[in-house]
Scaffold this active site. Structure first.
Site, PDB file in Angstrom:
ATOM      1  N   ALA A  98       0.814  -1.216   0.000  1.00  0.00           N
ATOM      2  CA  ALA A  98       0.000   0.000   0.000  1.00  0.00           C
ATOM      3  C   ALA A  98       0.850   1.268   0.000  1.00  0.00           C
ATOM      4  O   ALA A  98       0.450   2.284  -0.569  1.00  0.00           O
ATOM      5  CB  ALA A  98      -0.936   0.002   1.211  1.00  0.00           C
ATOM      6  N   GLU A 135       3.466   1.824  -1.644  1.00  0.00           N
ATOM      7  CA  GLU A 135       3.947   2.089  -3.000  1.00  0.00           C
ATOM      8  C   GLU A 135       2.840   2.521  -3.953  1.00  0.00           C
ATOM      9  O   GLU A 135       3.117   2.973  -5.070  1.00  0.00           O
ATOM     10  CB  GLU A 135       4.653   0.851  -3.557  1.00  0.00           C
ATOM     11  CG  GLU A 135       5.963   0.518  -2.869  1.00  0.00           C
ATOM     12  CD  GLU A 135       5.817  -0.153  -1.511  1.00  0.00           C
ATOM     13  OE1 GLU A 135       6.724   0.046  -0.677  1.00  0.00           O
ATOM     14  OE2 GLU A 135       4.815  -0.858  -1.263  1.00  0.00           O
ATOM     15  N   VAL A 177      -4.535  -2.734   4.418  1.00  0.00           N
ATOM     16  CA  VAL A 177      -3.612  -2.592   5.538  1.00  0.00           C
ATOM     17  C   VAL A 177      -4.368  -3.080   6.773  1.00  0.00           C
ATOM     18  O   VAL A 177      -5.375  -2.486   7.161  1.00  0.00           O
ATOM     19  CB  VAL A 177      -3.156  -1.130   5.713  1.00  0.00           C
ATOM     20  CG1 VAL A 177      -2.105  -1.030   6.818  1.00  0.00           C
ATOM     21  CG2 VAL A 177      -2.615  -0.575   4.401  1.00  0.00           C
ATOM     22  N   THR A 231       2.130  -3.752  16.018  1.00  0.00           N
ATOM     23  CA  THR A 231       3.116  -2.673  16.021  1.00  0.00           C
ATOM     24  C   THR A 231       2.513  -1.419  15.405  1.00  0.00           C
ATOM     25  O   THR A 231       1.399  -1.438  14.875  1.00  0.00           O
ATOM     26  CB  THR A 231       4.365  -3.063  15.203  1.00  0.00           C
ATOM     27  OG1 THR A 231       4.005  -3.151  13.812  1.00  0.00           O
ATOM     28  CG2 THR A 231       4.940  -4.403  15.673  1.00  0.00           C
ATOM     29  N   HIS A 281       3.340  -0.139  12.697  1.00  0.00           N
ATOM     30  CA  HIS A 281       3.481  -0.226  11.246  1.00  0.00           C
ATOM     31  C   HIS A 281       2.189   0.162  10.532  1.00  0.00           C
ATOM     32  O   HIS A 281       2.203   0.895   9.547  1.00  0.00           O
ATOM     33  CB  HIS A 281       3.909  -1.648  10.864  1.00  0.00           C
ATOM     34  CG  HIS A 281       4.152  -1.839   9.410  1.00  0.00           C
ATOM     35  ND1 HIS A 281       3.254  -2.489   8.600  1.00  0.00           N
ATOM     36  CD2 HIS A 281       5.184  -1.464   8.623  1.00  0.00           C
ATOM     37  CE1 HIS A 281       3.731  -2.511   7.365  1.00  0.00           C
ATOM     38  NE2 HIS A 281       4.893  -1.896   7.353  1.00  0.00           N
ATOM     39  N   PHE A 320      -9.758   6.290  -3.213  1.00  0.00           N
ATOM     40  CA  PHE A 320      -9.114   5.571  -2.118  1.00  0.00           C
ATOM     41  C   PHE A 320      -9.856   4.267  -1.832  1.00  0.00           C
ATOM     42  O   PHE A 320     -10.871   4.256  -1.148  1.00  0.00           O
ATOM     43  CB  PHE A 320      -9.088   6.460  -0.871  1.00  0.00           C
ATOM     44  CG  PHE A 320      -8.217   5.939   0.221  1.00  0.00           C
ATOM     45  CD1 PHE A 320      -6.850   6.040   0.144  1.00  0.00           C
ATOM     46  CD2 PHE A 320      -8.781   5.349   1.345  1.00  0.00           C
ATOM     47  CE1 PHE A 320      -6.039   5.571   1.165  1.00  0.00           C
ATOM     48  CE2 PHE A 320      -7.989   4.875   2.365  1.00  0.00           C
ATOM     49  CZ  PHE A 320      -6.610   4.982   2.283  1.00  0.00           C
ATOM     50  N   ARG A 354     -15.163  -6.496   3.492  1.00  0.00           N
ATOM     51  CA  ARG A 354     -15.245  -5.285   2.677  1.00  0.00           C
ATOM     52  C   ARG A 354     -14.709  -5.498   1.262  1.00  0.00           C
ATOM     53  O   ARG A 354     -14.694  -4.581   0.452  1.00  0.00           O
ATOM     54  CB  ARG A 354     -14.482  -4.157   3.378  1.00  0.00           C
ATOM     55  CG  ARG A 354     -15.243  -3.666   4.600  1.00  0.00           C
ATOM     56  CD  ARG A 354     -14.358  -2.968   5.611  1.00  0.00           C
ATOM     57  NE  ARG A 354     -15.147  -2.499   6.747  1.00  0.00           N
ATOM     58  CZ  ARG A 354     -15.588  -3.266   7.749  1.00  0.00           C
ATOM     59  NH1 ARG A 354     -15.309  -4.569   7.754  1.00  0.00           N
ATOM     60  NH2 ARG A 354     -16.298  -2.766   8.728  1.00  0.00           N
TER      61      ARG A 354
END
Length: 172
Positions: free
Chosen positions: A70, A72, A95, A100, A102, A127, A141
């Protein structure tokens, strides 16, 4: 709860209201999809392609670029937009929150990058990057009980491309 669909009319008051519409005939749309979480992103891509084809685009007017993750997506979408060949770009990814920080960096930077690239180029980037807590939520989703957000992002791309043509006086 689902939000309003694209097919619903919105209440309007006096004056001229500009609305793009969902007729995709004559549009060219590129899709940038993340390979990371491919089980989800491949379903988002299927939904996006279905949305574009169902609304009048031809196969030859759709291109798909695969990127590693994601983070990139914005750069590849920006470079595709700079070619001038596309009326809109659909950005797809997934994502999923982990243990973490991240997630926060990747999701936030992907969103910022996509919005920034769209503003820089004047081309709509939609998006379609899911940001969920679990893989199950992502799958819901991406064609599950919450619909397909790839399909929704494709319709938003058509709508925005048509709206910008209308605003710019280039509707064809």
């Amino acid at each position: 709860m689902k939000g309003p669909s694209y097919d619903e009319e919105v209440e309007t008051g006096p004056g001229r209201h500009l609305r793009g519409g969902l007729g995709g005939h004559g549009l060219r749309v590129a899709i940038v999809a993340s390979r990371y979480n491919h089980v989800v992103t491949s379903r988002l891509l299927e939904g996006a392609r279905e949305g574009l084809l169902t609304h009048g685009l031809e196969e030859e007017d759709i291109a798909v670029a695969w990127v590693p993750g994601a983070l990139e997506v914005p750069l590849a979408a920006l470079e595709m937009a700079r070619t001038g060949r596309w009326d809109a770009l659909v950005c797809l990814g997934a994502v999923v929150r982990g243990e973490t920080a991240h997630f926060d960096y990747v999701a936030g930077e992907a969103a910022r990058g996509i919005a920034s690239a769209s503003r820089e180029t004047g081309i709509p980037f939609t998006f379609g990057i899911l940001t969920t807590n679990t893989m199950e939520q992502a799958l819901e989703r991406a064609g599950g009980s919450h619909g397909n957000k790839g399909y929704d992002a494709a319709l938003a791309a058509i709508d925005m491309a048509n709206l910008l043509r209308l605003i710019r006086g280039t509707e064809g």
